[in-house]
Write a protein that holds these residues in place. Structure first.
Motif, PDB file in Angstrom:
ATOM      1  N   SER A 136      -3.722   6.731   4.352  1.00 28.91           N
ATOM      2  CA  SER A 136      -4.800   7.252   3.498  1.00 28.91           C
ATOM      3  C   SER A 136      -5.809   6.165   3.145  1.00 28.91           C
ATOM      4  CB  SER A 136      -4.216   7.852   2.217  1.00 28.91           C
ATOM      5  OG  SER A 136      -3.344   8.915   2.516  1.00 28.91           O
ATOM      6  N   VAL A 137      -5.333   4.926   3.085  1.00 27.01           N
ATOM      7  CA  VAL A 137      -6.209   3.789   2.765  1.00 27.01           C
ATOM      8  C   VAL A 137      -6.787   3.183   4.037  1.00 27.01           C
ATOM      9  CG1 VAL A 137      -6.297   1.487   1.728  1.00 27.01           C
ATOM     10  CG2 VAL A 137      -4.899   3.277   0.673  1.00 27.01           C
ATOM     11  N   TYR A 138      -5.954   3.023   5.053  1.00 30.47           N
ATOM     12  CA  TYR A 138      -6.328   2.342   6.292  1.00 30.47           C
ATOM     13  C   TYR A 138      -7.323   3.155   7.113  1.00 30.47           C
ATOM     14  CZ  TYR A 138      -5.709   0.139  10.889  1.00 30.47           C
ATOM     15  OH  TYR A 138      -5.910  -0.482  12.103  1.00 30.47           O
ATOM     16  N   ASP A 139      -7.105   4.484   7.154  1.00 25.68           N
ATOM     17  CA  ASP A 139      -7.948   5.338   7.991  1.00 25.68           C
ATOM     18  C   ASP A 139      -8.340   6.568   7.176  1.00 25.68           C
ATOM     19  OD1 ASP A 139      -9.206   6.792   9.913  1.00 25.68           O
ATOM     20  OD2 ASP A 139      -7.546   6.833  11.342  1.00 25.68           O
ATOM     21  N   LYS A 140      -9.357   6.425   6.355  1.00 27.96           N
ATOM     22  CA  LYS A 140      -9.749   7.504   5.442  1.00 27.96           C
ATOM     23  C   LYS A 140     -10.301   8.715   6.180  1.00 27.96           C
ATOM     24  CE  LYS A 140     -10.665   4.444   1.526  1.00 27.96           C
ATOM     25  NZ  LYS A 140     -11.658   3.977   0.530  1.00 27.96           N
ATOM     26  N   LYS A 141     -10.811   8.513   7.382  1.00 22.74           N
ATOM     27  CA  LYS A 141     -11.389   9.621   8.131  1.00 22.74           C
ATOM     28  C   LYS A 141     -10.304  10.556   8.663  1.00 22.74           C
ATOM     29  CE  LYS A 141     -14.613  10.656  11.896  1.00 22.74           C
ATOM     30  NZ  LYS A 141     -15.486  10.084  12.951  1.00 22.74           N
TER      31      LYS A 141
ATOM     32  N   ASP B 256       0.827  -1.218   0.000  1.00 21.83           N
ATOM     33  CA  ASP B 256       0.000   0.000   0.000  1.00 21.83           C
ATOM     34  C   ASP B 256       0.858   1.264   0.000  1.00 21.83           C
ATOM     35  OD1 ASP B 256      -2.366  -1.413   0.007  1.00 21.83           O
ATOM     36  OD2 ASP B 256      -2.502  -1.473   2.196  1.00 21.83           O
TER      37      ASP B 256
ATOM     38  N   LYS C 282       2.470   7.016   4.991  1.00 23.78           N
ATOM     39  CA  LYS C 282       1.379   7.968   4.758  1.00 23.78           C
ATOM     40  C   LYS C 282       0.408   7.454   3.696  1.00 23.78           C
ATOM     41  CE  LYS C 282       3.603  12.193   6.341  1.00 23.78           C
ATOM     42  NZ  LYS C 282       3.978  13.586   5.999  1.00 23.78           N
ATOM     43  N   ASP C 283       0.950   6.788   2.686  1.00 24.65           N
ATOM     44  CA  ASP C 283       0.063   6.180   1.676  1.00 24.65           C
ATOM     45  C   ASP C 283      -0.859   5.160   2.337  1.00 24.65           C
ATOM     46  OD1 ASP C 283       1.365   7.599  -0.393  1.00 24.65           O
ATOM     47  OD2 ASP C 283       2.955   6.102  -0.431  1.00 24.65           O
TER      48      ASP C 283
ATOM     49  N   GLY D 211      -6.724   9.838   8.230  1.00 23.89           N
ATOM     50  CA  GLY D 211      -5.668   9.860   7.214  1.00 23.89           C
ATOM     51  C   GLY D 211      -4.320  10.282   7.746  1.00 23.89           C
TER      52      GLY D 211
END
Length: 495
Positions: A36-41, A28, A32-33, A43
């Motif tokens: 952004s996927v793991y915790d979109k809220k 992934d 930081k990338d 981020g």
């Protein structure tokens, strides 16, 4: 992976920070990338690994499948484990062994000394706890200089080793095995011409180092992890002078520079500002510091000196490792605030520049406004790795670093006195206060001159420095008072 899943949060945080530092990416992407996927809220707005749950850290590490990446993570776990299982100090432990324990027990040790020694080209010294040699008190100190290679990595170019008596055991130039982009002559003192007839290789140096470190010899150095990384040598019996001294900066402890320690403990500067490093003298300085620590008592030598810097430095941010393809004026697109760009001499495919602001506050605000993880360099100065995209669509990254540590005592140079038309008519009380402020520093200066004439002037050196500091503070007070008066007068008369 099982070891990683069972690791404590402290270990997990170190692994993620090291993965960031090394630019490692899983399926992934980087940390930081992944966020952004793991915790979109939330981020990347909460990117500090220490503020994330162990579950989030483990989830990120599970995105890695490359064997070498997993080996490195395992290495960090092992380094932490070796620290945790260090035996308790014995009553008969020597001062030298005490300092080894202080180094290995330091909170930053595991993060700095987790080397990829499983890779080809590394040498690892034997470490057997039951071996009598592990009780050896023999000391040698090392310092290395590195050049920047075309592929962006560093390569060893000079190494110096001295023994406890400061006698030279090794002093040699080393031929880099890769094309050199920047000899960093202003730091290393080495030029391409110096290496024309050099045949010594990294492997030759490693063989010499392994002989010097045999039978449990303790290796001394300042920020020694950088030297071991350049040498590609892993050795567990180490004393790192940047870790064994508690050094105050303002109200905080920080990791001191070699020059800081030499000035505070040994009473001299190991190098003048702007001068190249002297590899041999740096090795000797590290050894002298350890001997001073031993002679003064392992737990007694605690420098309490504030690092004094001038506002002229504090109002700058150092931008380094800038791609040569990015002109200096493009920094105005990358860094917020109003500043001028002061270019340093470029070298290879990277160069450095200063962003010069009007004052320290504006420089601090610009640094805080940069999007990037806040890290510290080897001297404790805050810096950030910045990823940028220019208006032209060009991507890249660079480091931005403060010129001072948080808590440094910033000395403000006295400004020009306000002109008479600025002060206009002053209230009698303010005139009296100004007169007192102006005359007292002159009296102090006269006292300083008398002290200098004294036959025993060495005794009063510290007092002279204290008087100079008072003078500087008084000058600052005068300047501030003049500015306040001028503003009040303008306000009163509608100017």
């Amino acid at each position: 992976m099982e070891k990683i899943e069972n690791a404590t949060k402290e270990v997990l945080v170190d692994i993620v920070k090291l993965a960031q530092k090394r630019g490692m990416k899983g399926s992934d992407g980087g940390w930081k990338d992944f966020l952004s996927v793991y915790d979109k809220k939330v981020g990347i707005s909460l990117s500090d690994p220490a503020r994330r749950s162990p579950e989030a850290l483990i989830a990120f590490l599970k995105t890695f499948t490359n064997a070498d990446d997993l080996k490195f993570f395992g290495k960090v776990v092992e380094t932490h484990a070796s620290v945790e299982h260090i035996e308790k100090k014995a009553d008969k432990l020597s001062p030298e062994q005490e300092l080894v324990y202080k180094t290995v027990g330091h909170p930053q040790y595991a993060q700095n000394y987790s080397f990829p020694s499983y890779e080809e080209g590394w040498c690892v010294t034997k470490s057997r706890q039951k071996n009598k040699a592990m009780r050896s008190n023999k000391l040698v100190a090392v310092d290395c200089e590195m050049v920047l290679c075309v592929d962006g990595t560093d390569a060893l170019v000079r190494v110096c080793v001295v023994d406890r008596d400061l006698q030279v055991k090794l002093d040699t130039l080393v031929k880099p095995d890769k094309a050199v982009a920047d000899y960093r002559t202003h730091i290393t003192g080495v030029t391409a011409k110096d290496l024309e007839h050099v045949t010594c290789s990294l492997k030759d140096v490693q063989e010499s180092m392994m002989k010097l470190l045999a039978r449990g010899t303790i290796l001394v150095g300042h920020s020694l992890n950088n030297d071991l990384q350049a040498l590609k040598v892993e050795h567990t019996r180490v004393i790192d002078t940047s870790l064994i001294f508690k050094f105050w900066s303002g109200s905080n402890f920080r990791r001191p520079s070699l020059n800081d320690l030499c000035k505070s403990i040994l009473g001299y500067e190991v190098r003048k500002e702007g001068a190249p490093h002297d590899c041999l003298e740096d090795a000797r300085a590290a050894m002298k510091l350890v001997l001073a620590k031993i002679e003064g008592g392992v737990d007694d030598t605690t420098p309490s000196t504030q690092n004094e810097v001038y506002e002229a430095d504090a109002m700058k941010l150092l931008c380094h490792r800038i791609p040569i393809s990015i002109p200096g004026e493009k920094l105005l697109e990358i860094i917020p605030g109003d500043f001028t760009v002061e270019l340093k001499k470029p070298g290879g495919d990277k160069y450095s520049a200063f962003a010069v602001f009007k004052n320290k506050q504006e420089a601090d605000e610009a640094f805080d406004g940069l999007d990037g993880d806040r890290l510290n360099d080897s001297s404790g100065r805050p810096q950030k790795l910045i990823n940028f995209k220019l208006d032209s669509g060009v991507f890249g990254n660079l480091y931005v670093r403060k010129m001072v540590q948080d808590g440094d005592n910033v000395q403000v140079a006295s400004n020009k006195r306000s002109s008479e038309d600025e002060i206009v008519t002053l209230p009698k009380k303010l005139k009296t206060e100004l007169k007192e402020l102006k005359t007292e520093p002159e009296e102090l200066k006269m006292e300083s001159k008398e002290i200098v004439k004294c036959n025993n002037c060495d005794i009063y050196v510290k007092e002279i420095e204290s008087l100079k500091k008072i003078i500087s503070e008084r000058d600052q007070e005068i300047s501030m008072l003049n500015n306040i008066i001028a503003k009040q007068v303008r306000k009163q008369y509608g100017l």
